[in-house]
Design an enzyme around this catalytic site. Sequence first.
Site, short mmCIF file in Angstrom:
data_model
loop_
_atom_site.label_atom_id
_atom_site.label_comp_id
_atom_site.label_asym_id
_atom_site.label_seq_id
_atom_site.Cartn_x
_atom_site.Cartn_y
_atom_site.Cartn_z
N ASP A 157 43.89 38.96 39.04
CA ASP A 157 43.00 38.32 40.10
C ASP A 157 42.88 36.89 39.42
O ASP A 157 41.95 36.36 39.50
CB ASP A 157 41.71 39.05 39.84
N1 LIG Z 1 31.51 32.66 29.40
C1 LIG Z 1 31.02 31.99 30.58
N2 LIG Z 1 30.44 30.93 30.23
C2 LIG Z 1 29.64 30.33 31.64
N3 LIG Z 1 29.84 31.12 32.66
C3 LIG Z 1 30.52 32.22 32.90
C4 LIG Z 1 31.15 32.84 31.74
N4 LIG Z 1 31.72 33.98 32.12
C5 LIG Z 1 31.52 34.23 33.54
N5 LIG Z 1 30.65 33.03 33.75
C6 LIG Z 1 30.27 32.74 35.23
O1 LIG Z 1 29.49 33.96 35.81
C7 LIG Z 1 30.00 34.24 36.98
C8 LIG Z 1 30.50 35.78 37.06
O2 LIG Z 1 31.45 35.86 36.13
P1 LIG Z 1 32.76 36.92 36.39
O3 LIG Z 1 33.63 36.27 37.33
O4 LIG Z 1 33.64 37.13 34.99
O5 LIG Z 1 31.97 38.09 36.68
P2 LIG Z 1 32.94 39.33 37.46
O6 LIG Z 1 31.87 40.47 37.65
O7 LIG Z 1 33.91 39.80 36.62
O8 LIG Z 1 33.22 38.70 38.73
P3 LIG Z 1 34.37 39.04 39.90
O9 LIG Z 1 34.72 40.61 39.53
O10 LIG Z 1 33.77 38.84 41.20
O11 LIG Z 1 35.63 38.08 39.73
C9 LIG Z 1 31.16 33.31 37.48
O12 LIG Z 1 30.23 32.21 38.22
C10 LIG Z 1 31.50 32.64 36.22
O13 LIG Z 1 31.78 31.20 36.24
#
Ligand SMILES: Nc1ncnc2c1ncn2[C@@H]1O[C@H](COP(=O)(O)OP(=O)(O)OP(=O)(O)O)[C@@H](O)[C@H]1O
Length: 322
Positions: A157
């Site tokens: 992804d």
């Molecule tokens: N280590 C971090 N520090 C700051 N912001 C973060 C960090 N990890 C994730 N984020 C922010 O949090 C939000 C969600 O994170 P992430 O994409 O990892 O979640 P997700 O549930 O895996 O999302 P998706 O499955 O929709 O891609 C994003 O805006 C990302 O930039």
Amino acid sequence: MSSEDETWYAEVGIEPGAILKGGKSTYTIGRLLGEGGFGVVFKICDKNDSKLCYAMKIEKRIKNRIHSKLKMEISILKMVANERKGTSERNHFTAIIDRGKKEYYYFLIMQLVGKSLQDLKKDRPMNVFSLGTGLGVGMQCLEAVEDLHKHAFIHRDLKPANYACGLDNQMHTVYILDFGIARKYTNHKGELKTPRAEVRFKGTVRFASLACHRCIERSVKDDVESWFYLLLDLIVKEGLPWKNIDDKNIVQGRKEESRKNKDLYGTLKCKNDYQKILTYIDRLEYTDHVDYQFIYEKLKRIAAQQSINIDGPYDFEPPSKK
Ligand SMILES: Nc1ncnc2c1ncn2[C@@H]1O[C@H](COP(=O)(O)OP(=O)(O)OP(=O)(O)O)[C@@H](O)[C@H]1O
């Protein structure tokens, strides 16, 4: 607790100002940073030292679900951190600070990073980086993928929203985020897994590889194809030809046509060099290794031909650093 409730985490006490007892310390929960497909991310700070701030990702515990996406994310970050010990190469993975499980959720506390490339791009005219920043950042995005591939995982992804710059003096480093749909591509003997006959579409339509559209098993080459779309998304003012299309079958058709039309590069110079990278990627098969060096060299050549410095300060670094 309703499984449909989008704010399930508030119902279990995860909200700004609340206190969370972790395995290594106690934390004060800060603001919501973002919500993704499976996780919710909050800024949190150490209760005893508010200067120590991190990101906390939580995933709801669901009865009888064996595969926790957060556990997968934790195991990848742990593995990369262990194998990196003692090396001085640039690190594109966030450090694990703390982790654990509570009655209703799993949590991962990790290094806090800055804005995602998607958000940083939005701050720029025409929604793209300057070529120097785009190529420099794009190379770092590929380095991160190369590192992940070395650990026998594919990301599946890749997109600008899943990369972010570091904070403070780490703004020149790009971090890869979100291993929620990553997959191990080797079996317990370390051999490449036999491809499944058919697989479901997973990922993000705009950046998905052609094999993903065609529901064929993906391998390292597919991450690199997604990375190539990501690179163009960072630097082509006109955007990807399918940027306004949501329908995945139409997007697949546009991606296929682009192989004949070579219409991916808008007003970029050195179109043939970008095209050579894509031709190289398109010739790779499921079992092939990727020659990352070939791609880095091509990118460096593109920059050199236009006298562009890809190692200089990035568009989003503060003026004092420039
Ligand atoms: N280590 C971090 N520090 C700051 N912001 C973060 C960090 N990890 C994730 N984020 C922010 O949090 C939000 C969600 O994170 P992430 O994409 O990892 O979640 P997700 O549930 O895996 O999302 P998706 O499955 O929709 O891609 C994003 O805006 C990302 O930039």
